[in-house]
Write a protein that holds these residues in place. Structure first.
Motif, PDB file in Angstrom:
ATOM      1  N   UNK A 184      14.596  -4.736   1.847  1.00 32.97           N
ATOM      2  CA  UNK A 184      13.593  -3.829   1.287  1.00 32.97           C
ATOM      3  C   UNK A 184      13.304  -4.204  -0.277  1.00 32.97           C
ATOM      4  N   UNK A 185      14.221  -4.564  -0.670  1.00 34.55           N
ATOM      5  CA  UNK A 185      14.303  -5.092  -2.292  1.00 34.55           C
ATOM      6  C   UNK A 185      13.423  -6.339  -2.330  1.00 34.55           C
ATOM      7  N   UNK A 186      13.850  -7.253  -1.305  1.00 32.52           N
ATOM      8  CA  UNK A 186      13.009  -8.471  -1.457  1.00 32.52           C
ATOM      9  C   UNK A 186      11.642  -8.353  -1.435  1.00 32.52           C
ATOM     10  N   UNK A 187      11.145  -7.347  -0.423  1.00 29.95           N
ATOM     11  CA  UNK A 187       9.643  -7.420   0.281  1.00 29.95           C
ATOM     12  C   UNK A 187       8.913  -6.392  -0.813  1.00 29.95           C
ATOM     13  N   UNK A 188       9.482  -5.613  -1.689  1.00 31.18           N
ATOM     14  CA  UNK A 188       9.062  -4.639  -2.334  1.00 31.18           C
ATOM     15  C   UNK A 188       9.244  -4.785  -3.978  1.00 31.18           C
TER      16      UNK A 188
ATOM     17  N   UNK B 264       3.336  -4.383   3.771  1.00 31.25           N
ATOM     18  CA  UNK B 264       2.300  -3.599   4.068  1.00 31.25           C
ATOM     19  C   UNK B 264       1.011  -4.057   3.662  1.00 31.25           C
ATOM     20  N   UNK B 265       1.119  -5.015   2.652  1.00 34.82           N
ATOM     21  CA  UNK B 265      -0.180  -5.906   2.118  1.00 34.82           C
ATOM     22  C   UNK B 265      -0.296  -6.948   3.310  1.00 34.82           C
ATOM     23  N   UNK B 266       0.432  -7.252   4.019  1.00 34.45           N
ATOM     24  CA  UNK B 266       0.154  -8.314   5.267  1.00 34.45           C
ATOM     25  C   UNK B 266      -0.326  -7.569   6.371  1.00 34.45           C
ATOM     26  N   UNK B 267       0.028  -6.345   6.670  1.00 33.92           N
ATOM     27  CA  UNK B 267      -0.571  -5.556   7.766  1.00 33.92           C
ATOM     28  C   UNK B 267      -1.937  -5.237   7.412  1.00 33.92           C
ATOM     29  N   UNK B 268      -2.186  -4.864   6.117  1.00 28.18           N
ATOM     30  CA  UNK B 268      -3.390  -4.647   5.591  1.00 28.18           C
ATOM     31  C   UNK B 268      -4.573  -5.878   5.730  1.00 28.18           C
ATOM     32  N   UNK B 269      -3.871  -7.089   5.424  1.00 31.89           N
ATOM     33  CA  UNK B 269      -4.632  -8.238   5.686  1.00 31.89           C
ATOM     34  C   UNK B 269      -5.045  -8.752   7.128  1.00 31.89           C
ATOM     35  N   UNK B 270      -4.302  -8.095   7.986  1.00 34.29           N
ATOM     36  CA  UNK B 270      -4.392  -8.511   9.319  1.00 34.29           C
ATOM     37  C   UNK B 270      -5.462  -7.749  10.043  1.00 34.29           C
ATOM     38  N   UNK B 271      -5.624  -6.392   9.495  1.00 32.15           N
ATOM     39  CA  UNK B 271      -6.578  -5.679  10.201  1.00 32.15           C
ATOM     40  C   UNK B 271      -8.065  -6.373  10.379  1.00 32.15           C
ATOM     41  N   UNK B 272      -8.624  -7.000   9.471  1.00 27.15           N
ATOM     42  CA  UNK B 272      -9.735  -7.531   9.782  1.00 27.15           C
ATOM     43  C   UNK B 272      -9.812  -8.594  10.896  1.00 27.15           C
ATOM     44  N   UNK B 273      -8.555  -9.429  10.951  1.00 24.25           N
ATOM     45  CA  UNK B 273      -8.600 -10.242  11.811  1.00 24.25           C
ATOM     46  C   UNK B 273      -8.526  -9.500  13.206  1.00 24.25           C
TER      47      UNK B 273
ATOM     48  N   UNK C 115      17.339  -0.541   7.936  1.00 23.73           N
ATOM     49  CA  UNK C 115      16.655  -0.144   9.293  1.00 23.73           C
ATOM     50  C   UNK C 115      15.509   0.692   9.170  1.00 23.73           C
ATOM     51  N   UNK C 116      15.477   1.896   8.008  1.00 22.38           N
ATOM     52  CA  UNK C 116      14.400   2.676   8.081  1.00 22.38           C
ATOM     53  C   UNK C 116      13.219   1.867   7.695  1.00 22.38           C
ATOM     54  N   UNK C 117      13.643   1.138   6.704  1.00 22.19           N
ATOM     55  CA  UNK C 117      12.476   0.188   6.000  1.00 22.19           C
ATOM     56  C   UNK C 117      11.665  -0.536   7.141  1.00 22.19           C
ATOM     57  N   UNK C 118      12.323  -1.298   8.006  1.00 21.59           N
ATOM     58  CA  UNK C 118      11.753  -2.079   8.963  1.00 21.59           C
ATOM     59  C   UNK C 118      11.140  -1.340  10.120  1.00 21.59           C
ATOM     60  N   UNK C 119      11.806  -0.074  10.343  1.00 24.42           N
ATOM     61  CA  UNK C 119      10.836   0.719  11.283  1.00 24.42           C
ATOM     62  C   UNK C 119       9.815   1.250  10.746  1.00 24.42           C
ATOM     63  N   UNK C 120       9.569   1.372   9.461  1.00 25.45           N
ATOM     64  CA  UNK C 120       8.278   1.606   8.811  1.00 25.45           C
ATOM     65  C   UNK C 120       7.155   0.817   8.923  1.00 25.45           C
ATOM     66  N   UNK C 121       7.875  -0.320   8.803  1.00 20.04           N
ATOM     67  CA  UNK C 121       6.895  -1.880   8.656  1.00 20.04           C
ATOM     68  C   UNK C 121       6.400  -1.879  10.138  1.00 20.04           C
TER      69      UNK C 121
END
Length: 281
Positions: free
Chosen positions: A141-145, A153-162, A205-211
């Motif tokens: 979580x520290x690495x990716x935030x 979260x940004x990657x998920x947003x960028x995947x939406x139009x795809x 674990x909670x962070x990746x569940x959130x992802x």
């Protein structure tokens, strides 16, 4: 021009109430119009029992004979079933390689896609490596935030139009098809995890569940916006990769003890997803 699958299902549902037809699936198989089903997506749709994996000689795509599309086809008994799922597929691969399987006569399409677009495999490897030096913390979580921005979260947003582009492509090639978009099975338990069996730090674990929840939510929103049906197998607990009883696992861990690919659905997991889709139909 044959009627859409949605209308056929409605008609058979009414018939079942009048004549006590036992199941929707059996009613579908008795419809006079032939049913054409095309399965699309990545490894969460293509893989199943490892011993049934095979490589498509035409495309090099790895599939299993008991993945959820194949199990669904067994239940629906379509006149035509085409499985073009491909391990490792991204949205661009669906657009470039899988849409060609569709025709104006396609009645049903299932799709699982998006995980590889956000880098699922690399995320798992990175978080596993980070856990080795900090198993009780939240190094992933520290690495990716870092810097206040959640990169995943940004990657998920960028995947939406795809995802939108894929669904638009499906609708263009199969204008009358019922489209069922399927999310991803839960990988981790709600908390703690099971380090080192699944090498994810306790705090991650909670962070990746959130992802994963965010990914499934986004996919569901895009499916709904496109007029497709969304099936989410990711909310059920008690069948994750940390289960002590192997037969309760719907997802295998990184060191398989079942006949399944690492960090992918087991035979039971694929059967569960097929049942969810069949129940939805």
């Amino acid at each position: 021009m044959r009627s859409p699958l949605r209308l056929a299902l409605a008609a058979t549902g009414l018939l079942s109430m009048l004549l006590a037809v036992p199941t929707t699936a059996s009613a579908i198989t008795e419809d006079e119009e032939p049913l054409e089903y095309v399965a699309m997506g990545d490894s969460y749709a293509s893989l199943g029992t490892a011993s049934t994996h095979y490589t498509d000689p035409a495309t090099g795509c790895v599939r299993a004979t008991d993945n959820y599309p194949s199990r669904l086809a067994e239940e629906l008994a379509p006149d035509t079933f085409v499985d073009v799922t491909c391990a490792g597929a991204v949205t661009g691969g669906v657009l470039n390689s899988q849409l060609s399987a569709l025709t104006p006569d396609t009645d049903l399409v299932t799709l699982t896609i998006g995980g590889n677009d956000i880098g699922f495999g690399a995320i798992a490897a990175t978080c596993g490596s980070d856990s080795l030096t900090n198993p009780l913390g939240s190094p992933c979580e520290q690495r990716f935030t870092t810097g206040g921005t959640d990169q995943l979260a940004a990657r998920i947003g960028a995947t939406a139009p795809k995802i939108d582009a894929v669904l638009a492509g499906i609708r263009e090639h199969a204008p009358h098809a019922e489209i069922v978009v399927v999310g991803y099975l839960r990988i981790l338990p709600p908390a703690l995890g099971c380090w080192p069996v699944v090498p994810i730090s306790v705090g991650d674990v909670p962070y990746l569940n959130g992802v994963q929840r965010g990914l499934n939510t986004m996919i569901g929103e895009r499916a709904t916006a496109a007029g497709a049906t969304f099936v989410n197998p990711g909310e059920t607990t008690g069948h994750d990769a940390c289960q002590l009883l192997p037969w309760r696992k719907w997802i295998e861990g990184p060191f398989p003890i079942l006949d399944a690919a690492p960090m992918h659905p087991t035979a039971a997991g694929q059967a569960h997803v097929a049942d969810l889709v069949a129940d939805t139909l």
